[in-house]
Design an enzyme around this catalytic site. Structure first.
Site, PDB file in Angstrom:
ATOM      1  N   ASP A   9       0.881  -1.156   0.000  1.00 28.65           N
ATOM      2  CA  ASP A   9       0.000   0.000   0.000  1.00 28.65           C
ATOM      3  C   ASP A   9       0.934   1.224   0.000  1.00 28.65           C
ATOM      4  O   ASP A   9       2.100   1.119   0.399  1.00 28.65           O
ATOM      5  CB  ASP A   9      -0.854  -0.055   1.273  1.00 28.65           C
ATOM      6  CG  ASP A   9      -1.647   1.191   1.483  1.00 28.65           C
ATOM      7  OD1 ASP A   9      -2.451   1.526   0.614  1.00 28.65           O
ATOM      8  OD2 ASP A   9      -1.439   1.848   2.520  1.00 28.65           O
ATOM      9  N   ASP A  11      -0.045   5.119   0.681  1.00 25.01           N
ATOM     10  CA  ASP A  11      -0.330   6.121   1.705  1.00 25.01           C
ATOM     11  C   ASP A  11      -0.415   5.469   3.093  1.00 25.01           C
ATOM     12  O   ASP A  11      -1.248   4.594   3.312  1.00 25.01           O
ATOM     13  CB  ASP A  11      -1.662   6.789   1.329  1.00 25.01           C
ATOM     14  CG  ASP A  11      -2.261   7.596   2.455  1.00 25.01           C
ATOM     15  OD1 ASP A  11      -1.552   8.447   3.005  1.00 25.01           O
ATOM     16  OD2 ASP A  11      -3.443   7.374   2.790  1.00 25.01           O
TER      17      ASP A  11
END
Ligand code: B16
Ligand code: MG
Length: 214
Positions: A9, A11
């Site tokens: 991922d 952010d």
């Protein structure tokens, strides 16, 4: 090796753009007279821009908002957010993250991105991370955002790897659900560790290397 690929991922895992999301949503919420705290912001982790606005508007008490107006608000929020992103540079990625990515690559793992963000390419470029990944699956390629597994399945497909051979690294509950729905194990970091649902927990990013190679 238990896993062949690691899907990150973006952010909240590799970069801390979550604080810029918060400030941009806060500016819009203040304008609309909606209370919006950092705790509220945690509900938006991994969730698409459109769904994030709907969550924020749950507390809105004014006149109904037309779809056109919503589009305008989404654009406004993204413009504020992009202003913050334009200030980012190589220094926004910690040495620990950069070194761990290198160590994993050297150990033979295939690395990919699985992010809901439509700004992924821009963030990777600003932070000089683009070359670290063999594949990038992001918000521009999917029709359903986390907790739907689409973004992670797309990453596995781009790598031509089996979902069961991929490990996802996530900071969001929605991301943990999405990874499991894709048939992948998850290493949680930050907010995602609280639920205890992940297969591995990282107290710091570099723990990832020990989990994979230890
Ligand atoms: P954008 P991730 C997600 O990124 C963020 O966590 C989430 O807060 C945001 O709404 C979403 O991207 C969409 O971002 O507005 O840039 O398209 O955690 O999946 O990397
Ligand atoms: Mg995240």
């Amino acid at each position: 090796m238990q896993y062949k690929a690691v899907i990150f991922d973006l952010d909240g895992v590799l970069v801390f753009t979550d604080k810029y999301h918060y400030l941009a949503w806060k500016k819009l919420a203040d304008k609309l007279g909606i209370e919006f705290t950092e705790k509220d912001n945690d509900r938006l982790r991994g969730v698409s821009r459109e769904e994030s606005l709907d969550i924020i508007l749950e507390k809105y008490k004014g006149e109904p908002i037309s779809p056109e107006k919503k589009k305008e608000y989404l654009e406004e929020k993204n413009n504020t957010y992009r202003e913050s992103l334009s200030e980012m540079n190589r220094g926004d990625v910690s040495d620990q993250v950069r070194q761990t990515l290198k160590n994993l690559k050297d150990a033979g793992y295939r690395l990919a991105i699985g992010s809901s963000s439509k700004n992924t390419a821009y963030i990777l470029e600003r932070c000089e991370l683009t070359d670290c990944f063999e594949a990038v699956s992001d918000g521009t390629m999917i029709t359903r955002s986390k907790p739907d597994p689409e973004v992670f399945l797309k990453a596995a497909e781009l790598l031509s790897e089996n979902p069961a051979d991929c490990l996802v690294v996530e900071d969001a509950d929605a991301g943990v659900t999405a990874a499991h729905a894709a048939g992948m194990d998850v290493a949680a970091i930050g907010a995602a560790t609280a639920s205890g649902r992940a297969d591995h927990e990282l107290s710091k990013f570099e723990d990832l290397y020990d989990i994979l190679e230890g």
